[in-house]
Design a protein around this motif. Sequence first.
Motif, PDB file in Angstrom:
ATOM      1  N   LEU A 187       0.824  -1.249  -0.102  1.00 16.23           N
ATOM      2  CA  LEU A 187       0.098  -0.031   0.268  1.00 16.23           C
ATOM      3  C   LEU A 187       0.873   1.340  -0.013  1.00 16.23           C
ATOM      4  O   LEU A 187       0.143   2.535  -0.019  1.00 16.23           O
ATOM      5  N   LEU A 188       2.106   1.139   0.156  1.00 16.73           N
ATOM      6  CA  LEU A 188       2.877   2.257   0.108  1.00 16.73           C
ATOM      7  C   LEU A 188       2.853   2.984  -1.066  1.00 16.73           C
ATOM      8  O   LEU A 188       2.804   2.545  -2.377  1.00 16.73           O
ATOM      9  N   ASP A 189       2.944   4.459  -1.036  1.00 15.05           N
ATOM     10  CA  ASP A 189       2.765   5.267  -2.236  1.00 15.05           C
ATOM     11  C   ASP A 189       4.014   6.214  -2.460  1.00 15.05           C
ATOM     12  O   ASP A 189       3.807   7.283  -3.188  1.00 15.05           O
ATOM     13  N   VAL A 190       5.168   6.004  -1.561  1.00 16.18           N
ATOM     14  CA  VAL A 190       6.319   6.517  -1.653  1.00 16.18           C
ATOM     15  C   VAL A 190       6.666   7.056  -3.291  1.00 16.18           C
ATOM     16  O   VAL A 190       7.155   7.792  -3.671  1.00 16.18           O
ATOM     17  N   PHE A 191       6.753   5.902  -4.107  1.00 19.63           N
ATOM     18  CA  PHE A 191       7.099   6.190  -5.292  1.00 19.63           C
ATOM     19  C   PHE A 191       6.017   6.633  -6.237  1.00 19.63           C
ATOM     20  O   PHE A 191       6.332   6.818  -7.348  1.00 19.63           O
TER      21      PHE A 191
END
Length: 552
Positions: A187-191
Amino acid sequence: MDSKVDDDQIELVLVEDAATINRLPAEILHQIFALAVHSGAASQIPRHPTTKLPWILGQVCSGWRELAYSDSNLWKHFHYTIYRKFKFDNPLADQDQQQSLRRLDALLPYGLGSFTVHSYAWSSTARISLEYPVLSTLKTLHLELPLASLVNSLTACPPYFSNLEEVGLIARGFFDSPDECLPGLKLLDVFSVTKHVSKLTFGGWLPSFFLNIPNIPWSQLIQLDLLGARLHPQQLFRVLCECIILQNLSYQAESTSDPPYVAHGPFLRELKSLTLGYFENAAVIPFPWKQLESLTFRQRRVSHIKILLEAAQVIESLSVIEPYKSECPMEGPPLLVKSLRSLTFKYGDIFLEQESCLDHLLTDHIIAPNLEALHILHMHDEPPFQAPRVSRILPLIEHAQENLITFRFDHPVIQDANTPDSYLRDLVKALRSLREFTAPHMIFNRRLLNEMKQNHLLPNVQRLEIRVASTVTFAKMVEARVDKSLKEEGFIRLKKAYGYYPESYHTAKLRDESKALGRLKRLNALYGTEFGLIAVGVKGPYGRFHIREDYV
């Protein structure tokens, strides 16, 4: 009365000179500030910044403060590193981190350029607060945390890291379950927020786990480091097929019996630098060996190194780290590598085997006639089981002694007061074209220093770092070299020289050390050179030491 008038005139001149710089245009002052900051400021935030650049510029006057605090270029090079200070599950850890970030908000008029966090024992529920405005302009973010803590920190990360260019994620410890962390990782949206990432590092005990992060910009990466535990070659190959402009790659993969993979289309067309970990069947991935300019081998057999070098045609830099002996002797003539300019060899703990690997590699397998730089280093603080004798170094430079200009031997050697200096003299005589000589473990006695004083040894050297038996003789040698080069050539050839001497010598011969230091300081003041003495503490029987004092 005349003296009073003279004092008034002097005071008037000083006031006028002080006001002159304030009449300069703001653009000129910005350039002056930038030159001062980039040459004299520390990149890490100091503990008392008000006495350091660029903060001190704001204390001169209100005009300078406004100029300095309005120029973002003066502040963009700063980085900040947080190390965990408290024990496992201690609530003070988060409090200490909050205080550090609040301090940054008060100190910096602009955001940080780089932010790094090191922690080895944080709890799985702990996280790094990334909401502070001081972090909104980050270009480099490195997190070295336990896996769950790392995922929690990135999950709570606000979506304003749009300027990130370099990201490093390293998982530490073996306490967290990857299966429990996987849903949060996906669920990470750092990129998804940033579109500028060009350098990426995944590491720790499970680097393949990070490949599940969505929207990783493989196609725009120019540097990729996959460190720590090994990846399966097929998994690595799928990733590399998407890296169309990659220039630097470092990885460690598992051994495999798979047949060679086939790339459908261009594969790593821009790759120039490659670092291979322990991976016996490296040929399974179709690397573009012919275009590589830099190669690094870690824990590989000498025979495999030669096989891979045969395919490299323009290789200029080669590093061999902790090699292993070949199980069977290699047949055929040595490999001639005309393009090789720099060779670095790093020993590990098993020196008895790796020393023979070095001789085996250079004398039996590789000939580099155009070699310009040779570095032989020891990777650890403690001495190995057996250190090399000075005589073992001579064969390493036979093929390239005319072209070799840089020689660094940062390794303990078997040498004491009873060791004849003929081996060391032969080594130095073979390096007549050398410009940089660094060997802080090799003892130069008074006889050798006097020969250097007469310019018989290392006549072309410009940078010198050696261990000396007499600080006074070393200082006299430096003086003589400077005077002779000024008279005969009109310039100073030896520009930097350091003499290392034991700490016991520092206490017993304080008068001689002070006299020698005075001679060197005088030369530095007259000619702007960099001459000095370094007192060291002996740690082992082979002369391994740590630096205690540095005089320049």
